[in-house]
Design an enzyme around this catalytic site. Structure first.
Site, PDB file in Angstrom:
ATOM      1  N   SER A 145       0.835  -1.198   0.000  1.00 58.33           N
ATOM      2  CA  SER A 145       0.000   0.000   0.000  1.00 58.33           C
ATOM      3  C   SER A 145       0.873   1.253   0.000  1.00 58.33           C
ATOM      4  CB  SER A 145      -0.946  -0.036   1.206  1.00 58.33           C
ATOM      5  OG  SER A 145      -1.925   0.960   1.109  1.00 58.33           O
ATOM      6  N   ASP A 165      -6.095  -3.875  -1.820  1.00 60.67           N
ATOM      7  CA  ASP A 165      -4.988  -3.474  -0.960  1.00 60.67           C
ATOM      8  C   ASP A 165      -4.319  -4.687  -0.317  1.00 60.67           C
ATOM      9  OD1 ASP A 165      -3.537  -2.467   1.409  1.00 60.67           O
ATOM     10  OD2 ASP A 165      -4.420  -0.552   0.838  1.00 60.67           O
TER      11      ASP A 165
END
Length: 524
Positions: free
Chosen positions: A226, A369
């Site tokens: 991320s 994610d």
């Protein structure tokens, strides 16, 4: 089969086709042999004639270009055998046999050694790279044919910068990695956390001050998820100063995470994303670029980089590793992965936080994610490092978190009351996302397994755990103050980590590296 025998077979077939009802002729040849001859494809005549013409033309051209003499007839013969075996092209559109790929691979490799000047050599290396990208299965044939040895010799003997870069990319595709620059493998791992990634930048700035070196010089492998993935690409590929990265990261966050509640909620209903995904993608393209990950290997100063996402359209959630390298020959990772994606795509996939941004589709995989599976990617980074350099010890692992708090009993009760009274399902999703993985659980495991003078985990305590998308200036200032306070309290630990990172390669290790290089160069 020799060409003259094929010609004889064609003539024989044409003659026998006129005498199919002649029983005496069948008795002379034998019934089985006669049936085999009759089963030869009707379009074989045209196929063989076509290849006879190609080889004849090649033989004429070979008189003027001795470099290609003796190589293309082999390819034509292999292609002829493939066409005869698989049938007409219209029945096999898009199929290329392993035999054909192997023959083409060998020809491209042979052409590298016969280049007469640097321009020709560069074009042939580029052709070799394109060939491997188009036919990844040709990598094994290239390695068996000695491509690594040939490329290493070119890199040693030809100082041309463009050729050196192309060779580095070709070697990266083949899974070859040079020895690490220090006495062992140095790994940087960065957690996800949105805007809290500013904490990581403050800690990296501290390491740079203590060592006098930039981040890309301190580490052999940088792994992130991320926010950590975005920082890994910016610091490893573009090599911007930490202060410049922090300023740019704030500016992007203010632009992307500025959203009216009404518009954001409507977006969440229709596209399952609270924020403008198209704007986010535009910013990633602008700041990270559209080069393929493997192409970044052309830069000799770029370390190994990997970013982690979560594939959500499989029977079970799986981590996916975006790499700017290929794993060595016959080495398999425990994780899906690839190096052909563009840099911004890797960051987009790794940072596709549910309810914040839309899912990201690449090929047949749907990415979200990576933090929903491995928000602390240190264990994955260690796994990847040992696959790349299996015989090299780990010198230092630095793991950066994006903040934590130690709630009091009163705070815990208040948080429970807030969750019970909350009617916003979006806020519940945000809380689930923030606590999806136990980053400190990974830390506890690694601290038990790795020596204390090898593994260093830095995760600042915060006055208040702010949201991943916080843009309030006062709270961002408090975040920075918390980081500075943490640095002061852990000054000794940072100095110890900096000292370990700066350990140079021993004389014995240099000798081992030289022996290994000579063995690869001369094929011992």
């Amino acid at each position: 089969m020799p060409i003259n025998q094929w010609k004889f077979l064609i003539v024989l077939k044409d003659s026998l086709s006129k005498l199919t009802n002649d029983k005496n002729l069948q008795n002379v040849f034998g019934k089985d042999a006669f049936q085999v001859i009759q089963k030869i494809p009707l379009d074989l005549n045209n196929t063989i004639t076509k290849y006879i013409g190609r080889i004849s033309n090649f033989n004429r051209l070979a008189r003027y270009d001795p470099e290609t003499s003796g190589t293309l007839p082999t390819i034509f013969a292999s292609k002829l055998a493939v066409d005869i075996k698989t049938g007409p092209k219209w029945k096999n559109k898009g199929r290329v046999s392993k035999c054909s790929i192997s023959s083409q691979t060998q020809h491209v490799i042979q052409s590298l050694e016969s280049a007469e000047n640097e321009d020709a050599l560069l074009s042939r290396i580029e052709a070799f790279i394109s060939h491997l990208q188009q036919f990844p299965e040709g990598r094994n044939s290239a390695i068996r044919a000695g491509a690594v040895r040939i490329l290493l010799r070119i890199r040693q003997n030809v100082p041309n910068g463009s050729i050196q870069g192309a060779v580095r990319e070709a070697l990266a595709i083949l899974g070859h990695s040079d020895p690490v620059r220090a006495n062992g493998i140095r790994i940087l791992s960065m957690d996800g956390g949105g805007i809290r990634g500013l904490l990581i930048l403050e800690m990296l700035k501290k390491l740079e001050e203590l060592t006098g070196k930039h981040v890309h010089e301190l580490f052999d492998l940088i792994c992130g998820v991320s926010t950590g993935a975005i920082l890994a690409f910016i610091l490893g590929i573009h090599r911007k100063h930490v202060d410049e990265v922090a300023t740019g990261y704030k500016d992007i966050s203010l632009e992307v995470f500025k959203q009216s509640p009404l518009w954001g909620t409507s977006n969440l209903v229709w596209s399952q994303a609270y924020y403008d995904t198209s704007l986010w993608e535009k910013k990633l393209r602008e700041h990270l670029g559209s080069d393929s990950l493997i192409r970044t290997a052309r830069d000799r100063d770029c370390p190994k980089l990997c970013a982690i996402s979560a594939v959500v359209n499989q029977s079970r959630l799986s981590a996916y590793v975006f790499r700017n390298y290929s794993l060595p020959w016959r080495v398999k990772s425990q994780y899906f992965g690839g190096s052909h994606h563009e840099v911004w795509q890797a960051a987009r996939a790794s940072a596709a936080a549910p309810t914040y941004f839309e899912e990201f589709k690449l090929g047949s995989f749907l990415h979200q994610d990576g933090g929903i599976l491995v928000n602390n990617p240190t264990a994955v980074a260690l796994h990847e490092a040992k696959l790349i350099w299996p015989e090299t010890p780990v010198q230092c692992v630095v793991s950066f978190g994006t903040g934590r708090t130690v709630p009091s009993p009163a705070d815990f009760q208040k948080e429970c009351d807030d969750k019970t009274s909350s009617t916003s399902w979006a806020s519940k999703f945000y809380r689930i996302l923030d606590s999806a993985t136990d980053t400190e659980g990974v830390h506890i495991m690694l601290s038990d397994l790795l020596p204390p003078n090898v593994y260093y985990r830095f995760n600042p305590y915060l006055t208040e755990m702010i949201s991943m998308v916080e843009i309030n200036p006062q709270k961002l200032e408090q975040l920075q103050r918390d980081a500075i306070m943490y640095l002061r309290r852990n000054e000794d630990k940072f100095q110890e980590a900096a000292k370990v990172l700066m350990e140079e390669k021993t004389y014995l290790q240099k000798c081992k590296d030289m022996v290994h290089f000579k063995r690869e160069l001369y094929g011992f």
